[in-house]
Design a protein around this motif. Structure first.
Motif, PDB file in Angstrom:
ATOM      1  N   GLY A  21       0.775  -1.236   0.000  1.00 58.81           N
ATOM      2  CA  GLY A  21       0.000   0.000   0.000  1.00 58.81           C
ATOM      3  C   GLY A  21       0.802   1.279   0.000  1.00 58.81           C
ATOM      4  O   GLY A  21       0.262   2.335   0.323  1.00 58.81           O
ATOM      5  N   ILE A  22       2.064   1.218  -0.376  1.00 57.78           N
ATOM      6  CA  ILE A  22       2.865   2.444  -0.461  1.00 57.78           C
ATOM      7  C   ILE A  22       2.663   3.058  -1.841  1.00 57.78           C
ATOM      8  O   ILE A  22       2.842   2.396  -2.864  1.00 57.78           O
ATOM      9  N   GLU A  23       2.299   4.344  -1.856  1.00 58.79           N
ATOM     10  CA  GLU A  23       2.148   5.046  -3.126  1.00 58.79           C
ATOM     11  C   GLU A  23       3.532   5.274  -3.731  1.00 58.79           C
ATOM     12  O   GLU A  23       4.465   5.684  -3.038  1.00 58.79           O
ATOM     13  N   VAL A  24       3.632   4.991  -5.028  1.00 58.56           N
ATOM     14  CA  VAL A  24       4.887   5.120  -5.766  1.00 58.56           C
ATOM     15  C   VAL A  24       4.655   6.093  -6.920  1.00 58.56           C
ATOM     16  O   VAL A  24       3.721   5.912  -7.699  1.00 58.56           O
ATOM     17  N   ILE A  25       5.480   7.119  -7.005  1.00 63.42           N
ATOM     18  CA  ILE A  25       5.340   8.130  -8.048  1.00 63.42           C
ATOM     19  C   ILE A  25       6.648   8.193  -8.834  1.00 63.42           C
ATOM     20  O   ILE A  25       7.715   8.375  -8.243  1.00 63.42           O
ATOM     21  N   LEU A  26       6.552   8.052 -10.143  1.00 62.45           N
ATOM     22  CA  LEU A  26       7.717   8.159 -11.015  1.00 62.45           C
ATOM     23  C   LEU A  26       7.698   9.531 -11.669  1.00 62.45           C
ATOM     24  O   LEU A  26       6.666   9.974 -12.169  1.00 62.45           O
ATOM     25  N   GLN A  27       8.847  10.195 -11.646  1.00 68.82           N
ATOM     26  CA  GLN A  27       8.978  11.507 -12.265  1.00 68.82           C
ATOM     27  C   GLN A  27      10.136  11.492 -13.244  1.00 68.82           C
ATOM     28  O   GLN A  27      11.100  10.742 -13.059  1.00 68.82           O
ATOM     29  N   LYS A  28      10.029  12.319 -14.274  1.00 71.38           N
ATOM     30  CA  LYS A  28      11.087  12.412 -15.289  1.00 71.38           C
ATOM     31  C   LYS A  28      11.703  13.807 -15.237  1.00 71.38           C
ATOM     32  O   LYS A  28      10.989  14.802 -15.130  1.00 71.38           O
ATOM     33  N   HIS A  29      13.027  13.850 -15.303  1.00 70.97           N
ATOM     34  CA  HIS A  29      13.769  15.109 -15.237  1.00 70.97           C
ATOM     35  C   HIS A  29      13.662  15.855 -16.561  1.00 70.97           C
ATOM     36  O   HIS A  29      13.768  15.265 -17.627  1.00 70.97           O
ATOM     37  N   GLU A  30      13.467  17.177 -16.465  1.00 71.30           N
ATOM     38  CA  GLU A  30      13.431  18.041 -17.641  1.00 71.30           C
ATOM     39  C   GLU A  30      14.413  19.180 -17.443  1.00 71.30           C
ATOM     40  O   GLU A  30      14.384  19.856 -16.418  1.00 71.30           O
ATOM     41  N   GLU A  31      15.271  19.369 -18.429  1.00 70.65           N
ATOM     42  CA  GLU A  31      16.147  20.539 -18.416  1.00 70.65           C
ATOM     43  C   GLU A  31      15.339  21.713 -18.939  1.00 70.65           C
ATOM     44  O   GLU A  31      14.575  21.574 -19.887  1.00 70.65           O
ATOM     45  N   ARG A  32      15.499  22.855 -18.303  1.00 73.94           N
ATOM     46  CA  ARG A  32      14.789  24.053 -18.738  1.00 73.94           C
ATOM     47  C   ARG A  32      15.819  25.144 -18.960  1.00 73.94           C
ATOM     48  O   ARG A  32      16.383  25.657 -17.997  1.00 73.94           O
ATOM     49  N   PRO A  33      16.067  25.496 -20.199  1.00 73.97           N
ATOM     50  CA  PRO A  33      17.071  26.539 -20.488  1.00 73.97           C
ATOM     51  C   PRO A  33      16.789  27.833 -19.737  1.00 73.97           C
ATOM     52  O   PRO A  33      15.652  28.295 -19.689  1.00 73.97           O
ATOM     53  N   ASP A  35      16.546  28.335 -16.702  1.00 73.42           N
ATOM     54  CA  ASP A  35      15.720  28.165 -15.514  1.00 73.42           C
ATOM     55  C   ASP A  35      16.198  26.916 -14.785  1.00 73.42           C
ATOM     56  O   ASP A  35      16.976  26.125 -15.320  1.00 73.42           O
ATOM     57  N   ALA A  36      15.725  26.727 -13.614  1.00 74.35           N
ATOM     58  CA  ALA A  36      16.076  25.514 -12.866  1.00 74.35           C
ATOM     59  C   ALA A  36      15.451  24.302 -13.560  1.00 74.35           C
ATOM     60  O   ALA A  36      14.352  24.379 -14.096  1.00 74.35           O
ATOM     61  N   SER A  37      16.142  23.199 -13.565  1.00 70.60           N
ATOM     62  CA  SER A  37      15.566  21.973 -14.110  1.00 70.60           C
ATOM     63  C   SER A  37      14.528  21.440 -13.125  1.00 70.60           C
ATOM     64  O   SER A  37      14.556  21.755 -11.940  1.00 70.60           O
ATOM     65  N   VAL A  38      13.586  20.662 -13.639  1.00 66.71           N
ATOM     66  CA  VAL A  38      12.491  20.174 -12.802  1.00 66.71           C
ATOM     67  C   VAL A  38      12.234  18.701 -13.067  1.00 66.71           C
ATOM     68  O   VAL A  38      12.634  18.157 -14.098  1.00 66.71           O
ATOM     69  N   PHE A  39      11.556  18.059 -12.132  1.00 65.72           N
ATOM     70  CA  PHE A  39      11.061  16.704 -12.321  1.00 65.72           C
ATOM     71  C   PHE A  39       9.559  16.811 -12.560  1.00 65.72           C
ATOM     72  O   PHE A  39       8.847  17.448 -11.787  1.00 65.72           O
ATOM     73  N   ARG A  40       9.090  16.180 -13.615  1.00 60.19           N
ATOM     74  CA  ARG A  40       7.674  16.184 -13.970  1.00 60.19           C
ATOM     75  C   ARG A  40       7.063  14.813 -13.693  1.00 60.19           C
ATOM     76  O   ARG A  40       7.698  13.783 -13.957  1.00 60.19           O
ATOM     77  N   PRO A  41       5.833  14.754 -13.177  1.00 62.53           N
ATOM     78  CA  PRO A  41       5.171  13.464 -12.962  1.00 62.53           C
ATOM     79  C   PRO A  41       5.101  12.673 -14.270  1.00 62.53           C
ATOM     80  O   PRO A  41       4.832  13.234 -15.331  1.00 62.53           O
ATOM     81  N   PHE A  42       5.363  11.382 -14.181  1.00 68.26           N
ATOM     82  CA  PHE A  42       5.369  10.514 -15.358  1.00 68.26           C
ATOM     83  C   PHE A  42       4.426   9.327 -15.183  1.00 68.26           C
ATOM     84  O   PHE A  42       3.774   8.905 -16.111  1.00 68.26           O
ATOM     85  N   ALA A  43       4.366   8.779 -13.961  1.00 67.72           N
ATOM     86  CA  ALA A  43       3.489   7.630 -13.696  1.00 67.72           C
ATOM     87  C   ALA A  43       3.317   7.485 -12.186  1.00 67.72           C
ATOM     88  O   ALA A  43       4.112   8.009 -11.406  1.00 67.72           O
TER      89      ALA A  43
END
Length: 129
Positions: A21-33, A35-43
């Protein structure tokens, strides 16, 4: 491959059993010229009764993966485990409300398995098979 290209398994070493029952969230890294890079929700998914999360993503190359734009490509990813809600259900205080593991996928044809061993005041991880 007929399984998610990224899977995980969580074991609660303080209980000596799988962490269900542990929630698992996968995020993908995005480089942003400029600006700071961010992780975006993926699954997102949840660990099953055996502490495994094998349904995080559709199988690689499947129609479902293509339709939902969930194909894994080389890059940096982060998997987040929401451990506080798990320990709250056990009435156990914990120090780490989330465990965040950043990892790099170099070859999208490989399978990536991320085991996590947790207790209220520690965690350990490694690349599994």
């Amino acid at each position: 491959m007929s399984r998610s290209p990224i899977t995980c398994h969580v074991l609660d070493t303080s209980q000596g059993k799988p962490a269900a029952g542990i929630e698992v969230i996968l995020q993908k890294h995005e480089e942003r010229p400029g600006d700071a890079s961010v992780f975006r929700p993926f699954a997102a998914s949840e660990t099953d009764a055996d502490g495994r999360c094998s349904t995080l993503l559709p199988p690689r190359g499947s129609e479902d993966a293509k339709a939902k734009n969930k194909e894994v490509t080389p890059g940096i990813y982060k998997i987040v485990f929401r451990t506080k809600s798990y320990f709250d259900k056990l009435n156990v205080k914990c120090f780490y409300p989330y465990v965040e593991i950043v990892f790099e996928i170099a070859n999208e044809d490989e399978h990536y398995h991320i085991p996590l061993l947790i207790s209220p005041y520690s965690y350990t991880t490694y690349r599994g098979s």
